[in-house]
Structures are given as C-alpha cells and as structure tokens.
Design a protein around this motif. Structure first.
Motif, PDB file in Angstrom:
ATOM      1  N   MET A   1      15.236  -1.558   0.187  1.00 26.28           N
ATOM      2  CA  MET A   1      14.262  -2.465  -0.369  1.00 26.28           C
ATOM      3  C   MET A   1      12.884  -1.814  -0.260  1.00 26.28           C
ATOM      4  N   TYR A   2      12.085  -1.981  -1.299  1.00 33.32           N
ATOM      5  CA  TYR A   2      10.717  -1.492  -1.278  1.00 33.32           C
ATOM      6  C   TYR A   2       9.812  -2.524  -1.931  1.00 33.32           C
ATOM      7  N   ALA A   3       8.513  -2.357  -1.699  1.00 34.77           N
ATOM      8  CA  ALA A   3       7.533  -3.267  -2.281  1.00 34.77           C
ATOM      9  C   ALA A   3       6.342  -2.455  -2.762  1.00 34.77           C
ATOM     10  N   ILE A   4       5.699  -2.956  -3.804  1.00 33.67           N
ATOM     11  CA  ILE A   4       4.441  -2.395  -4.273  1.00 33.67           C
ATOM     12  C   ILE A   4       3.354  -3.353  -3.805  1.00 33.67           C
ATOM     13  N   ILE A   5       2.468  -2.874  -2.924  1.00 35.94           N
ATOM     14  CA  ILE A   5       1.413  -3.729  -2.383  1.00 35.94           C
ATOM     15  C   ILE A   5       0.071  -3.303  -2.961  1.00 35.94           C
ATOM     16  N   GLU A   6      -0.886  -4.235  -2.892  1.00 35.63           N
ATOM     17  CA  GLU A   6      -2.225  -3.967  -3.398  1.00 35.63           C
ATOM     18  C   GLU A   6      -3.228  -4.168  -2.266  1.00 35.63           C
ATOM     19  N   THR A   7      -4.062  -3.151  -2.050  1.00 36.68           N
ATOM     20  CA  THR A   7      -5.140  -3.239  -1.071  1.00 36.68           C
ATOM     21  C   THR A   7      -6.198  -2.205  -1.403  1.00 36.68           C
ATOM     22  N   GLY A   8      -7.441  -2.582  -1.263  1.00 38.51           N
ATOM     23  CA  GLY A   8      -8.536  -1.661  -1.504  1.00 38.51           C
ATOM     24  C   GLY A   8      -8.635  -1.186  -2.941  1.00 38.51           C
ATOM     25  N   GLY A   9      -8.178  -1.998  -3.899  1.00 39.01           N
ATOM     26  CA  GLY A   9      -8.243  -1.613  -5.299  1.00 39.01           C
ATOM     27  C   GLY A   9      -7.179  -0.617  -5.709  1.00 39.01           C
ATOM     28  N   LYS A  10      -6.226  -0.352  -4.831  1.00 38.81           N
ATOM     29  CA  LYS A  10      -5.159   0.603  -5.118  1.00 38.81           C
ATOM     30  C   LYS A  10      -3.809  -0.055  -4.855  1.00 38.81           C
ATOM     31  N   GLN A  11      -2.753   0.548  -5.394  1.00 37.93           N
ATOM     32  CA  GLN A  11      -1.404   0.051  -5.162  1.00 37.93           C
ATOM     33  C   GLN A  11      -0.592   1.124  -4.462  1.00 37.93           C
ATOM     34  N   TYR A  12       0.254   0.706  -3.515  1.00 44.54           N
ATOM     35  CA  TYR A  12       1.061   1.616  -2.723  1.00 44.54           C
ATOM     36  C   TYR A  12       2.516   1.156  -2.738  1.00 44.54           C
ATOM     37  N   LYS A  13       3.444   2.102  -2.849  1.00 43.84           N
ATOM     38  CA  LYS A  13       4.867   1.803  -2.736  1.00 43.84           C
ATOM     39  C   LYS A  13       5.247   2.009  -1.275  1.00 43.84           C
ATOM     40  N   VAL A  14       5.766   0.955  -0.623  1.00 43.60           N
ATOM     41  CA  VAL A  14       6.056   1.012   0.805  1.00 43.60           C
ATOM     42  C   VAL A  14       7.489   0.562   1.090  1.00 43.60           C
ATOM     43  N   THR A  15       8.012   1.052   2.204  1.00 47.81           N
ATOM     44  CA  THR A  15       9.305   0.630   2.732  1.00 47.81           C
ATOM     45  C   THR A  15       9.109   0.252   4.199  1.00 47.81           C
ATOM     46  N   ASN A  16      10.150  -0.254   4.837  1.00 49.86           N
ATOM     47  CA  ASN A  16      10.058  -0.629   6.241  1.00 49.86           C
ATOM     48  C   ASN A  16       9.783   0.587   7.115  1.00 49.86           C
ATOM     49  N   ASP A  17       8.954   0.389   8.155  1.00 47.86           N
ATOM     50  CA  ASP A  17       8.599   1.406   9.152  1.00 47.86           C
ATOM     51  C   ASP A  17       7.868   2.608   8.575  1.00 47.86           C
ATOM     52  N   GLU A  18       7.295   2.491   7.387  1.00 48.86           N
ATOM     53  CA  GLU A  18       6.525   3.577   6.798  1.00 48.86           C
ATOM     54  C   GLU A  18       5.078   3.506   7.287  1.00 48.86           C
ATOM     55  N   VAL A  19       4.454   4.661   7.474  1.00 46.73           N
ATOM     56  CA  VAL A  19       3.059   4.738   7.881  1.00 46.73           C
ATOM     57  C   VAL A  19       2.235   5.172   6.674  1.00 46.73           C
ATOM     58  N   ILE A  20       1.201   4.378   6.340  1.00 45.81           N
ATOM     59  CA  ILE A  20       0.361   4.691   5.183  1.00 45.81           C
ATOM     60  C   ILE A  20      -1.107   4.693   5.602  1.00 45.81           C
ATOM     61  N   PHE A  21      -1.920   5.403   4.846  1.00 47.51           N
ATOM     62  CA  PHE A  21      -3.364   5.428   5.028  1.00 47.51           C
ATOM     63  C   PHE A  21      -3.981   4.664   3.861  1.00 47.51           C
ATOM     64  N   VAL A  22      -4.708   3.583   4.157  1.00 46.55           N
ATOM     65  CA  VAL A  22      -5.318   2.757   3.122  1.00 46.55           C
ATOM     66  C   VAL A  22      -6.833   2.750   3.310  1.00 46.55           C
ATOM     67  N   GLU A  23      -7.545   2.214   2.316  1.00 48.88           N
ATOM     68  CA  GLU A  23      -8.987   2.056   2.455  1.00 48.88           C
ATOM     69  C   GLU A  23      -9.268   1.173   3.666  1.00 48.88           C
ATOM     70  N   LYS A  24     -10.402   1.387   4.293  1.00 48.58           N
ATOM     71  CA  LYS A  24     -10.706   0.728   5.559  1.00 48.58           C
ATOM     72  C   LYS A  24     -10.579  -0.795   5.465  1.00 48.58           C
ATOM     73  N   LEU A  25      -9.840  -1.370   6.409  1.00 51.91           N
ATOM     74  CA  LEU A  25      -9.657  -2.815   6.510  1.00 51.91           C
ATOM     75  C   LEU A  25     -10.503  -3.343   7.659  1.00 51.91           C
TER      76      LEU A  25
END
Length: 102
Positions: A1-25
């Motif tokens: 299972m995966y999801a496309i999330i939106e944060t910081g004006g960008k979209q990211y494809k994520v899965t469980n236990d994945e580490v991502i770098f996003v715009e500052k929250l």
C-alpha cells in the motif's frame, strides 16, 4: 500500500516506515504530524481524491529539523563592476511515516 501526500506545496509518494525530507513543518522533534492524502494505492487499485481522499490519513513522526547543504549563488553584470556572491541553506523536516489508514 502507498499514498500520495501533499505538504509544503509538493506531493510525495510514501509507504510505511519510509523516511522523507519535506519543507520545514512547525513541529518539534518526536512530534506526530498528519498529512492530507491526495491518492491511495492498494491491491484493489488506485483511489484518487477530489482534492483529498475521504477517510484516508497518513501519520508520521518528526525525526529532526535542520538545514540542507549550502548552495552558492553568484550574480554578475559585465562592464558595470558589479558582482555579488551569496549562499542559501533550505530548511527541512525529516519525517518517518508511521501509518497509512485507508
């Protein structure tokens, strides 16, 4: 299972236990954050939201806030004696995805 999330004006494809770098929250380390789900991919197929998927939620844990590597920017105007050099470090938030709820 995966999801496309939106944060910081960008979209990211994520899965469980994945580490991502996003715009500052605006969250401290070890805080829990949730993201808007734009699309959800399962074994049954893809579910796309308008604009977000109803009932879907992605939660993650903030690992740290930091700054990226410095990039050097230089401007130059010929025959004017004008030149300038400056640097920039983009702030980021490192997030580990914990759960994807459909």
């Amino acid at each position: 299972m995966y999801a496309i999330i939106e944060t910081g004006g960008k979209q990211y494809k994520v899965t469980n236990d994945e580490v991502i770098f996003v715009e500052k929250l605006d969250a401290e380390a070890n805080a829990t954050v949730s993201f808007n789900v734009v699309a959800l991919g399962t074994d049954d197929g893809i579910k796309v939201g308008t604009p977000y998927v109803d009932g879907a939620k992605v939660t993650g844990e903030v690992l740290k806030n930091g700054k990226g590597k410095k990039i050097r920017v230089a401007t130059y105007k010929p025959k004017k004696g004008e030149k300038r050099a400056l640097g920039h470090r983009q702030p980021y938030t490192k997030v580990q995805i914990k759960t994807i709820e459909a």
